[in-house]
Design a protein around this motif. Sequence first.
Motif, PDB file in Angstrom:
ATOM      1  N   ALA A  34       0.839  -1.193   0.000  1.00  0.00           N
ATOM      2  CA  ALA A  34       0.000   0.000   0.000  1.00  0.00           C
ATOM      3  C   ALA A  34       0.871   1.239   0.000  1.00  0.00           C
ATOM      4  O   ALA A  34       2.061   1.190   0.328  1.00  0.00           O
ATOM      5  N   GLU A  35       0.278   2.337  -0.363  1.00  0.00           N
ATOM      6  CA  GLU A  35       0.938   3.645  -0.323  1.00  0.00           C
ATOM      7  C   GLU A  35      -0.027   4.616   0.336  1.00  0.00           C
ATOM      8  O   GLU A  35      -1.167   4.766  -0.102  1.00  0.00           O
ATOM      9  N   PHE A  36       0.428   5.215   1.434  1.00  0.00           N
ATOM     10  CA  PHE A  36      -0.393   6.181   2.156  1.00  0.00           C
ATOM     11  C   PHE A  36       0.173   7.575   1.924  1.00  0.00           C
ATOM     12  O   PHE A  36       1.331   7.838   2.236  1.00  0.00           O
ATOM     13  N   LYS A  37      -0.655   8.429   1.370  1.00  0.00           N
ATOM     14  CA  LYS A  37      -0.237   9.793   1.059  1.00  0.00           C
ATOM     15  C   LYS A  37      -1.169  10.773   1.768  1.00  0.00           C
ATOM     16  O   LYS A  37      -2.351  10.482   1.952  1.00  0.00           O
ATOM     17  N   PRO A  38      -0.661  11.941   2.147  1.00  0.00           N
ATOM     18  CA  PRO A  38      -1.508  12.916   2.833  1.00  0.00           C
ATOM     19  C   PRO A  38      -2.618  13.434   1.912  1.00  0.00           C
ATOM     20  O   PRO A  38      -2.532  13.333   0.682  1.00  0.00           O
ATOM     21  N   GLY A  39      -3.644  13.947   2.540  1.00  0.00           N
ATOM     22  CA  GLY A  39      -4.742  14.530   1.773  1.00  0.00           C
ATOM     23  C   GLY A  39      -5.941  13.609   1.717  1.00  0.00           C
ATOM     24  O   GLY A  39      -6.233  12.883   2.653  1.00  0.00           O
ATOM     25  N   ARG A  40      -6.596  13.610   0.593  1.00  0.00           N
ATOM     26  CA  ARG A  40      -7.827  12.854   0.403  1.00  0.00           C
ATOM     27  C   ARG A  40      -7.563  11.346   0.394  1.00  0.00           C
ATOM     28  O   ARG A  40      -6.483  10.904  -0.013  1.00  0.00           O
ATOM     29  N   PRO A  41      -8.561  10.530   0.813  1.00  0.00           N
ATOM     30  CA  PRO A  41      -8.377   9.070   0.821  1.00  0.00           C
ATOM     31  C   PRO A  41      -8.019   8.491  -0.548  1.00  0.00           C
ATOM     32  O   PRO A  41      -7.298   7.500  -0.631  1.00  0.00           O
ATOM     33  N   ASN A  42      -8.493   9.098  -1.639  1.00  0.00           N
ATOM     34  CA  ASN A  42      -8.174   8.535  -2.947  1.00  0.00           C
ATOM     35  C   ASN A  42      -6.740   8.836  -3.381  1.00  0.00           C
ATOM     36  O   ASN A  42      -6.301   8.352  -4.415  1.00  0.00           O
ATOM     37  N   ASN A  43      -5.978   9.588  -2.579  1.00  0.00           N
ATOM     38  CA  ASN A  43      -4.544   9.770  -2.834  1.00  0.00           C
ATOM     39  C   ASN A  43      -3.752   8.528  -2.428  1.00  0.00           C
ATOM     40  O   ASN A  43      -2.654   8.305  -2.914  1.00  0.00           O
ATOM     41  N   SER A  44      -4.315   7.738  -1.513  1.00  0.00           N
ATOM     42  CA  SER A  44      -3.666   6.532  -1.006  1.00  0.00           C
ATOM     43  C   SER A  44      -4.307   5.310  -1.643  1.00  0.00           C
ATOM     44  O   SER A  44      -5.453   5.362  -2.092  1.00  0.00           O
ATOM     45  N   TYR A  45      -3.571   4.194  -1.659  1.00  0.00           N
ATOM     46  CA  TYR A  45      -4.120   3.014  -2.317  1.00  0.00           C
ATOM     47  C   TYR A  45      -3.548   1.735  -1.733  1.00  0.00           C
ATOM     48  O   TYR A  45      -2.503   1.731  -1.079  1.00  0.00           O
ATOM     49  N   ILE A  46      -4.247   0.637  -1.984  1.00  0.00           N
ATOM     50  CA  ILE A  46      -3.787  -0.712  -1.689  1.00  0.00           C
ATOM     51  C   ILE A  46      -3.477  -1.357  -3.029  1.00  0.00           C
ATOM     52  O   ILE A  46      -4.271  -1.270  -3.964  1.00  0.00           O
ATOM     53  N   GLN A  47      -2.319  -1.987  -3.134  1.00  0.00           N
ATOM     54  CA  GLN A  47      -1.888  -2.609  -4.391  1.00  0.00           C
ATOM     55  C   GLN A  47      -2.280  -4.078  -4.398  1.00  0.00           C
ATOM     56  O   GLN A  47      -1.871  -4.838  -3.531  1.00  0.00           O
ATOM     57  N   PHE A  48      -3.083  -4.505  -5.367  1.00  0.00           N
ATOM     58  CA  PHE A  48      -3.434  -5.900  -5.575  1.00  0.00           C
ATOM     59  C   PHE A  48      -2.870  -6.322  -6.922  1.00  0.00           C
ATOM     60  O   PHE A  48      -3.394  -5.938  -7.967  1.00  0.00           O
ATOM     61  N   ASN A  49      -1.792  -7.082  -6.909  1.00  0.00           N
ATOM     62  CA  ASN A  49      -1.140  -7.545  -8.131  1.00  0.00           C
ATOM     63  C   ASN A  49      -0.890  -6.356  -9.054  1.00  0.00           C
ATOM     64  O   ASN A  49      -0.070  -5.517  -8.741  1.00  0.00           O
ATOM     65  N   SER A  50      -1.593  -6.240 -10.149  1.00  0.00           N
ATOM     66  CA  SER A  50      -1.354  -5.125 -11.066  1.00  0.00           C
ATOM     67  C   SER A  50      -2.420  -4.038 -10.956  1.00  0.00           C
ATOM     68  O   SER A  50      -2.464  -3.135 -11.779  1.00  0.00           O
ATOM     69  N   GLN A  51      -3.273  -4.115  -9.939  1.00  0.00           N
ATOM     70  CA  GLN A  51      -4.370  -3.157  -9.790  1.00  0.00           C
ATOM     71  C   GLN A  51      -4.251  -2.401  -8.467  1.00  0.00           C
ATOM     72  O   GLN A  51      -3.964  -2.992  -7.430  1.00  0.00           O
ATOM     73  N   ARG A  52      -4.483  -1.095  -8.524  1.00  0.00           N
ATOM     74  CA  ARG A  52      -4.486  -0.260  -7.320  1.00  0.00           C
ATOM     75  C   ARG A  52      -5.925   0.026  -6.909  1.00  0.00           C
ATOM     76  O   ARG A  52      -6.760   0.371  -7.747  1.00  0.00           O
ATOM     77  N   LEU A  53      -6.193  -0.130  -5.625  1.00  0.00           N
ATOM     78  CA  LEU A  53      -7.515   0.178  -5.084  1.00  0.00           C
ATOM     79  C   LEU A  53      -7.381   1.406  -4.191  1.00  0.00           C
ATOM     80  O   LEU A  53      -6.791   1.319  -3.102  1.00  0.00           O
ATOM     81  N   PRO A  54      -7.899   2.559  -4.612  1.00  0.00           N
ATOM     82  CA  PRO A  54      -7.846   3.747  -3.757  1.00  0.00           C
ATOM     83  C   PRO A  54      -8.600   3.483  -2.451  1.00  0.00           C
ATOM     84  O   PRO A  54      -9.601   2.751  -2.433  1.00  0.00           O
ATOM     85  N   LEU A  55      -8.126   4.072  -1.359  1.00  0.00           N
ATOM     86  CA  LEU A  55      -8.737   3.810  -0.060  1.00  0.00           C
ATOM     87  C   LEU A  55     -10.199   4.213  -0.006  1.00  0.00           C
ATOM     88  O   LEU A  55     -10.976   3.616   0.732  1.00  0.00           O
ATOM     89  N   ASP A  56     -10.606   5.193  -0.786  1.00  0.00           N
ATOM     90  CA  ASP A  56     -12.017   5.586  -0.760  1.00  0.00           C
ATOM     91  C   ASP A  56     -12.915   4.543  -1.427  1.00  0.00           C
ATOM     92  O   ASP A  56     -14.134   4.628  -1.353  1.00  0.00           O
ATOM     93  N   ARG A  57     -12.328   3.503  -2.035  1.00  0.00           N
ATOM     94  CA  ARG A  57     -13.101   2.417  -2.647  1.00  0.00           C
ATOM     95  C   ARG A  57     -12.949   1.098  -1.879  1.00  0.00           C
ATOM     96  O   ARG A  57     -13.415   0.050  -2.330  1.00  0.00           O
TER      97      ARG A  57
END
Length: 62
Positions: A18-41
């Motif tokens: 995962a990558e956690f970045k400041p600001g809105r939840p969709n700035n951060s994501y969880i990495q699943f294989n080749s797909q990124r899932l933004p935290l707001d999803r």
Amino acid sequence: MGARAARDFRIVHLATHAEFKPGRPNNSYIQFNSQRLPLDRFKELGFDKPPVDDCGILILYR
């Protein structure tokens, strides 16, 4: 996550990156294989349908 939709599991354990970045939840994501899932999803994973009653573990590596 298709297996989760097909049958109920009492324990769910995810270990991924995962990558956690400041600001809105969709700035951060969880990495699943080749797909990124933004935290707001994150709710789209459906852990509440049906609920995971016994144990839910989420391990995120950077």
